[in-house]
Design an enzyme around this catalytic site. Structure first.
Site, PDB file in Angstrom:
ATOM      1  N   GLY A 105     -15.671   2.718   4.281  1.00  0.00           N
ATOM      2  CA  GLY A 105     -14.411   3.435   4.096  1.00  0.00           C
ATOM      3  C   GLY A 105     -13.704   3.127   2.792  1.00  0.00           C
ATOM      4  CD  GLN A 106     -14.817  -0.289  -2.277  1.00  0.00           C
ATOM      5  OE1 GLN A 106     -15.930  -0.612  -1.878  1.00  0.00           O
ATOM      6  NE2 GLN A 106     -14.255  -0.805  -3.350  1.00  0.00           N
ATOM      7  CG  ASN A 111     -11.870  -0.589   4.286  1.00  0.00           C
ATOM      8  OD1 ASN A 111     -12.163  -1.089   5.367  1.00  0.00           O
ATOM      9  ND2 ASN A 111     -10.715   0.030   4.082  1.00  0.00           N
ATOM     10  CG  ASP A 140      -2.061   0.972   1.109  1.00  0.00           C
ATOM     11  OD1 ASP A 140      -3.213   0.536   1.006  1.00  0.00           O
ATOM     12  OD2 ASP A 140      -1.798   2.205   1.122  1.00  0.00           O
ATOM     13  CB  ILE A 141       0.778   4.311  -2.096  1.00  0.00           C
ATOM     14  CG1 ILE A 141       1.867   5.228  -2.620  1.00  0.00           C
ATOM     15  CG2 ILE A 141      -0.498   5.081  -1.767  1.00  0.00           C
ATOM     16  CD1 ILE A 141       1.550   5.835  -3.988  1.00  0.00           C
ATOM     17  CG  HIS A 189      -8.774  -2.809  -2.252  1.00  0.00           C
ATOM     18  ND1 HIS A 189      -9.666  -2.035  -2.955  1.00  0.00           N
ATOM     19  CD2 HIS A 189      -8.592  -2.181  -1.069  1.00  0.00           C
ATOM     20  CE1 HIS A 189     -10.004  -0.975  -2.228  1.00  0.00           C
ATOM     21  NE2 HIS A 189      -9.364  -1.054  -1.080  1.00  0.00           N
TER      22      HIS A 189
END
Ligand code: 5GP
Ligand code: ZN
Length: 114
Positions: free
Chosen positions: A93-94, A87, A30-31, A100
């Protein structure tokens, strides 16, 4: 989907640090990690969200979860433990609408999440 960020990561058009890939899924860091280990596992096919899955997606959904477990074992954090999160839609909270699985590890998590 041509304008989907995660489709572009799956195809290699946008770079990401991959930790696993196979015929059905791609996993990458994850970034904006929310834990020392924060990996996203995505299907190669575009599905907007868990809310858009149906019975025909059962094998693929199972594959995403067993991929998460494999990644955890291969990277040595399975025994300490980890958290898997999907999520879904606004209240969930998506923010990226390509389904994913978040795989988080390296710290203790509280429950229920915020
Ligand atoms: P969501 O909020 O939809 O459950 O999770 C989306 C996740 O995608 C977030 O944790 C966010 O940091 C991550 N993300 C967003 N854009 C990028 C990107 O360009 N590259 C990577 N590797 N992760 C991203
Ligand atoms: Zn997509």
């Amino acid at each position: 989907m041509s304008d989907c960020l995660f489709c572009k990561i799956a195809s290699g058009e946008i770079p990401a640090t991959l930790v696993h890939e196979d015929d059905a899924c791609v996993a990458f860091n994850d970034i904006s990690p929310q834990a020392p280990i924060h990996i996203l596992i995505i299907p190669r096919v575009h599905i907007d969200s868990l809310d858009k899955t149906a019975a025909g997606d059962a094998a693929l959904m199972g594959h995403l979860l067993t991929a998460a477990a494999d990644i955890a074992r291969k990277n040595g954090f399975a025994e300490n433990g980890y958290r898997v999160v999907i999520n879904t839609n606004a209240d969930g909270g998506q923010t990226v609408f390509h389904l994913h699985v978040h795989l988080l590890a390296g710290r203790t998590f509280v429950f229920p999440p915020g």
